[in-house]
Structures are given as C-alpha cells and as structure tokens.
Design an enzyme around this catalytic site. Structure first.
Site, PDB file in Angstrom:
ATOM      1  N   SER A 138       0.795  -1.082  -0.017  1.00  0.00           N
ATOM      2  CA  SER A 138       0.175  -0.080   0.205  1.00  0.00           C
ATOM      3  C   SER A 138       0.849   1.206   0.008  1.00  0.00           C
ATOM      4  O   SER A 138       1.883   1.366   0.546  1.00  0.00           O
ATOM      5  CB  SER A 138      -0.940   0.047   1.227  1.00  0.00           C
ATOM      6  OG  SER A 138      -1.490   1.222   1.355  1.00  0.00           O
ATOM      7  N   TYR A 151      -1.673   0.015  10.658  1.00  0.00           N
ATOM      8  CA  TYR A 151      -1.765  -0.539   9.290  1.00  0.00           C
ATOM      9  C   TYR A 151      -0.342  -0.118   8.451  1.00  0.00           C
ATOM     10  O   TYR A 151      -0.134  -0.838   7.640  1.00  0.00           O
ATOM     11  CB  TYR A 151      -3.076   0.408   8.482  1.00  0.00           C
ATOM     12  CG  TYR A 151      -3.400  -0.147   7.233  1.00  0.00           C
ATOM     13  CD1 TYR A 151      -3.660  -1.664   6.773  1.00  0.00           C
ATOM     14  CD2 TYR A 151      -3.136   0.637   6.122  1.00  0.00           C
ATOM     15  CE1 TYR A 151      -3.979  -2.027   5.483  1.00  0.00           C
ATOM     16  CE2 TYR A 151      -3.409   0.334   4.918  1.00  0.00           C
ATOM     17  CZ  TYR A 151      -3.706  -0.905   4.429  1.00  0.00           C
ATOM     18  OH  TYR A 151      -4.082  -1.336   3.168  1.00  0.00           O
TER      19      TYR A 151
HETATM   20  N1  LIG Z   1      -8.711  -0.970  -0.947  1.00  0.00           N
HETATM   21  C1  LIG Z   1      -8.025  -0.121  -0.852  1.00  0.00           C
HETATM   22  O1  LIG Z   1      -8.276   1.228  -0.877  1.00  0.00           O
HETATM   23  C2  LIG Z   1      -6.449  -0.532  -0.677  1.00  0.00           C
HETATM   24  C3  LIG Z   1      -5.366   0.438  -0.821  1.00  0.00           C
HETATM   25  C4  LIG Z   1      -3.880  -0.026  -0.531  1.00  0.00           C
HETATM   26  C5  LIG Z   1      -3.913  -1.472  -0.442  1.00  0.00           C
HETATM   27  N2  LIG Z   1      -4.868  -2.181  -0.232  1.00  0.00           N
HETATM   28  C6  LIG Z   1      -4.725  -3.549   0.057  1.00  0.00           C
HETATM   29  O2  LIG Z   1      -5.147  -4.561  -0.898  1.00  0.00           O
HETATM   30  C7  LIG Z   1      -5.259  -5.769  -0.649  1.00  0.00           C
HETATM   31  C8  LIG Z   1      -6.648  -6.387  -0.898  1.00  0.00           C
HETATM   32  O3  LIG Z   1      -7.798  -5.465  -0.176  1.00  0.00           O
HETATM   33  P1  LIG Z   1      -9.245  -5.009  -0.807  1.00  0.00           P
HETATM   34  O4  LIG Z   1      -9.015  -3.575  -1.087  1.00  0.00           O
HETATM   35  O5  LIG Z   1      -9.443  -5.825  -2.094  1.00  0.00           O
HETATM   36  O6  LIG Z   1      -9.999  -5.448   0.246  1.00  0.00           O
HETATM   37  P2  LIG Z   1     -11.338  -6.411   0.534  1.00  0.00           P
HETATM   38  O7  LIG Z   1     -12.238  -6.100  -0.766  1.00  0.00           O
HETATM   39  O8  LIG Z   1     -11.580  -6.323   2.013  1.00  0.00           O
HETATM   40  O9  LIG Z   1     -10.443  -7.887   0.206  1.00  0.00           O
HETATM   41  C9  LIG Z   1      -9.762  -8.454   0.941  1.00  0.00           C
HETATM   42  C10 LIG Z   1      -9.896 -10.062   1.132  1.00  0.00           C
HETATM   43  O10 LIG Z   1      -9.053 -10.474   1.995  1.00  0.00           O
HETATM   44  C11 LIG Z   1      -9.831 -11.575   2.949  1.00  0.00           C
HETATM   45  N3  LIG Z   1      -9.055 -11.748   3.997  1.00  0.00           N
HETATM   46  C12 LIG Z   1      -8.727 -11.016   5.166  1.00  0.00           C
HETATM   47  N4  LIG Z   1      -8.159 -11.718   6.191  1.00  0.00           N
HETATM   48  C13 LIG Z   1      -7.964 -13.065   5.762  1.00  0.00           C
HETATM   49  C14 LIG Z   1      -7.341 -14.053   6.067  1.00  0.00           C
HETATM   50  N5  LIG Z   1      -6.610 -13.929   7.251  1.00  0.00           N
HETATM   51  N6  LIG Z   1      -7.132 -15.109   5.266  1.00  0.00           N
HETATM   52  C15 LIG Z   1      -7.782 -15.330   4.165  1.00  0.00           C
HETATM   53  N7  LIG Z   1      -8.425 -14.094   3.522  1.00  0.00           N
HETATM   54  C16 LIG Z   1      -8.351 -13.047   4.248  1.00  0.00           C
HETATM   55  C17 LIG Z   1     -10.930 -10.840   3.145  1.00  0.00           C
HETATM   56  O11 LIG Z   1     -11.987 -11.182   3.839  1.00  0.00           O
HETATM   57  P3  LIG Z   1     -12.861 -10.545   5.191  1.00  0.00           P
HETATM   58  O12 LIG Z   1     -13.782  -9.739   4.242  1.00  0.00           O
HETATM   59  O13 LIG Z   1     -13.508 -11.774   5.575  1.00  0.00           O
HETATM   60  O14 LIG Z   1     -12.046  -9.977   5.761  1.00  0.00           O
HETATM   61  C18 LIG Z   1     -11.462 -10.269   1.777  1.00  0.00           C
HETATM   62  O15 LIG Z   1     -12.244 -11.039   1.124  1.00  0.00           O
HETATM   63  C19 LIG Z   1      -5.328  -5.630   1.033  1.00  0.00           C
HETATM   64  O16 LIG Z   1      -4.048  -6.163   1.383  1.00  0.00           O
HETATM   65  C20 LIG Z   1      -5.079  -4.184   1.497  1.00  0.00           C
HETATM   66  O17 LIG Z   1      -4.740  -3.898   2.682  1.00  0.00           O
HETATM   67  C21 LIG Z   1      -6.557  -1.748  -0.422  1.00  0.00           C
END
Ligand SMILES: NC(=O)c1ccc[n+]([C@@H]2O[C@H](COP(=O)([O-])OP(=O)(O)OC[C@H]3O[C@@H](n4cnc5c(N)ncnc54)[C@H](OP(=O)(O)O)[C@@H]3O)[C@@H](O)[C@H]2O)c1
Length: 256
Positions: A138, A151
């Site tokens: 991130s 975070y």
């Molecule tokens: N969206 C943003 O603005 C943003 C910005 C920078 C970086 N990121 C990073 O991008 C990555 C993807 O995020 P996203 O935005 O796509 O979020 P998201 O839509 O919440 O998807 C994350 C997925 O990971 C799953 N997860 C969480 N903990 C887990 C575990 N212990 N084992 C297996 N699966 C697990 C979540 O399940 P649950 O719903 O049950 O938690 C969810 O299905 C993350 O690492 C996040 O930090 C996101």
C-alpha cells in the site's frame, strides 16, 4: 506451459479482480479466502468461464490452514506458479487508543499471512525452477497516513519483506515484487468511509480518481508476467500520482 495462479483475498476487491484476469488469460487459478460464503458466490459467478479454477477456504494467518491448502496445490498439475498475496485488513485509530488486538490482527494477516504464503509456495517454485510472487502492499507502507499507524507499519513490512526476499530468489528464476495501491474502490475502502473522506481522497489524488480494483489487477498481472522478466524487488505504486507529490501546495508565481 501450464501456469497456476494462487490468489489470496480472492472473494473480494483486488484479489477477485486479479483472479478473474488470470482466468481470462486461460491460467489455472486457486482462489483463496477465509470468507466461504463470498467464495461460493464468486464460484457461481465464475462457473460459466472455463472451470479452470478452484475456491479454497483458507485463513492465511493460520499455518494449519495453509498446510491443507499446500497439499491441495501440490495435487494440481502445473509447470509454473504465481502467487498473489491480496488478503489484508485495515484497522484505523490513534496509537495510544489502540488495543493490542488491532496490532495483532493487522500484523497476523497483512505480514504473517504474506510470509506464510510465500514460505508455502516458494518450495514449489524452486522445484519448478521459476515463478513469480506479487504482494499487495500500500502507499500507506511507503509514507505515513493520519490515523492508521499500525496499518502503515504492517504494509511497510510487506514492502521490506518483498525487497529482501526478492534478492535471495532472483538467481533461482523467481521474481518477487509488490504493488502499492492508494484508495481503491473495494469493500475495504468503501465500507464505513464517509462521503467527506472519499471526497478528500479524490481531492488529494493528482488524478482526482479513486482507483479501480481492475487497475491494480493490471499492474499485478504485468509484474507476474514474462514482460516484467527484468523487474525484481520493485514496489509499483498504483496511486493516480499520489506518491509523486511531496505534499507542498501549488506554486502561484513564475519567477522567484
Ligand atoms: N482498497 C484500498 O483502498 C487498498 C489500498 C491499498 C492497499 N490495499 C490492500 O489491497 C489488498 C486487498 O484489499 P481489498 O481492497 O481488495 O480489500 P477487500 O475487498 O476487503 O478484500 C480483502 C479480502 O481478504 C480477505 N481476508 C482478510 N483476512 C484474511 C485471512 N486471514 N485469510 C484469508 N483471507 C483474508 C477478506 O475477507 P474478510 O472480508 O473476511 O476480511 C477479503 O475477502 C489488501 O492487502 C489491502 O490492504 C487496499
């Protein structure tokens, strides 16, 4: 060559977009997530595609859960492996008001989960004499964010883990890189974020656009592909220009 992509956090957001794009390219995909209900929905959604995927309920912070997943991966025929670590969580709040659980959850999933998945899949890549890992870090791991010290710390660790591990495996034909998105339109960012804060993000981003999960997925697929053969240990921001900006306001004079 039969490529197997293992994508964590694949029932939602960026992980789901990554998994879909690998499937579109005709690769085999294992969609890994802890959320079984959402995985089932994704399974139904993708069923019509080409049947070259499998959904797997795994908690990436749990070694036993990963051992079961690893056994399943070994049963699938593949010549090349790609691992994309998207599973992650966000907990905001001031440090002095945080509870240790905030620290533990974010480090267990964002850092330990990434480490455990890499540790599980690297032996398969070594055996196959090559492979590619892309971690999703991130911009919060590159510089500080207000109200999110834990975070930020966890994502900084993912960037460092990526760089250092990349050095050790490059000569073995395994490339390890990461992407660093800014605000991206997924449940992680959208749910619970007020309209005002969303607008503030749009104002702060040089392109004034909240990113799309597909845009992050495109960067991931590039880094995982042979087109990125000479790119190793890199952290690619996918941030609408945010990290190009040093935070100073716009100048309004031409001569000084
Ligand atoms: N969206 C943003 O603005 C943003 C910005 C920078 C970086 N990121 C990073 O991008 C990555 C993807 O995020 P996203 O935005 O796509 O979020 P998201 O839509 O919440 O998807 C994350 C997925 O990971 C799953 N997860 C969480 N903990 C887990 C575990 N212990 N084992 C297996 N699966 C697990 C979540 O399940 P649950 O719903 O049950 O938690 C969810 O299905 C993350 O690492 C996040 O930090 C996101």
């Amino acid at each position: 060559m039969e490529q197997l992509a293992i994508v964590t956090g694949a029932s939602s957001g960026i992980g789901k977009a990554v998994a879909k794009k690998f499937l579109q390219l005709g690769h085999k995909v294992i969609l890994v997530d802890r959320n079984l209900e959402r995985l089932r929905t994704v399974e139904e959604e993708l069923e019509a595609w080409n049947g070259r995927f499998m959904c797997n309920e795994t908690d990436v912070s749990d070694i036993k859960s990963i051992d079961v997943l690893t056994d399943q991966i070994k049963r699938i025929k593949a010549d090349r492996y790609v691992l994309v670590n998207c599973a992650g969580v966000f907990r905001g709040g001031l440090l002095h008001e945080s509870v240790t659980e905030d620290y533990e959850i974010q480090f267990n999933i964002n850092v330990r989960g990434t480490y455990l998945m890499m540790k599980a899949v690297l032996p398969l890549m070594l055996e196959a004499h090559g492979g590619s890992i892309v971690n999703v870090a991130s911009v919060s791991g590159m510089r500080g964010d207000y109200n999110a010290p834990l975070y930020c710390a966890s994502k900084g660790a993912v960037v460092s883990l990526t760089r250092a591990a990349a050095l050790d495996y490059m000569e073995k034909g395994i490339r390890i890189n990461c992407v660093s998105p800014s605000a991206t339109a997924t449940p992680m960012f959208l749910s619970g974020t007020s309209r005002n804060v969303m607008q503030a993000f749009q104002d702060a981003l040089p392109d004034h656009k909240i990113g799309l999960p597909e845009q992050v997925a495109d960067a991931v697929l590039f880094l995982a592909s042979p087109q990125a053969e000479h790119i190793c240990g890199h952290n690619l921001p996918v941030d609408g220009g945010l990290t190009a900006w040093n935070g100073q306001p716009r100048q309004d004079k031409n001569v000084g």
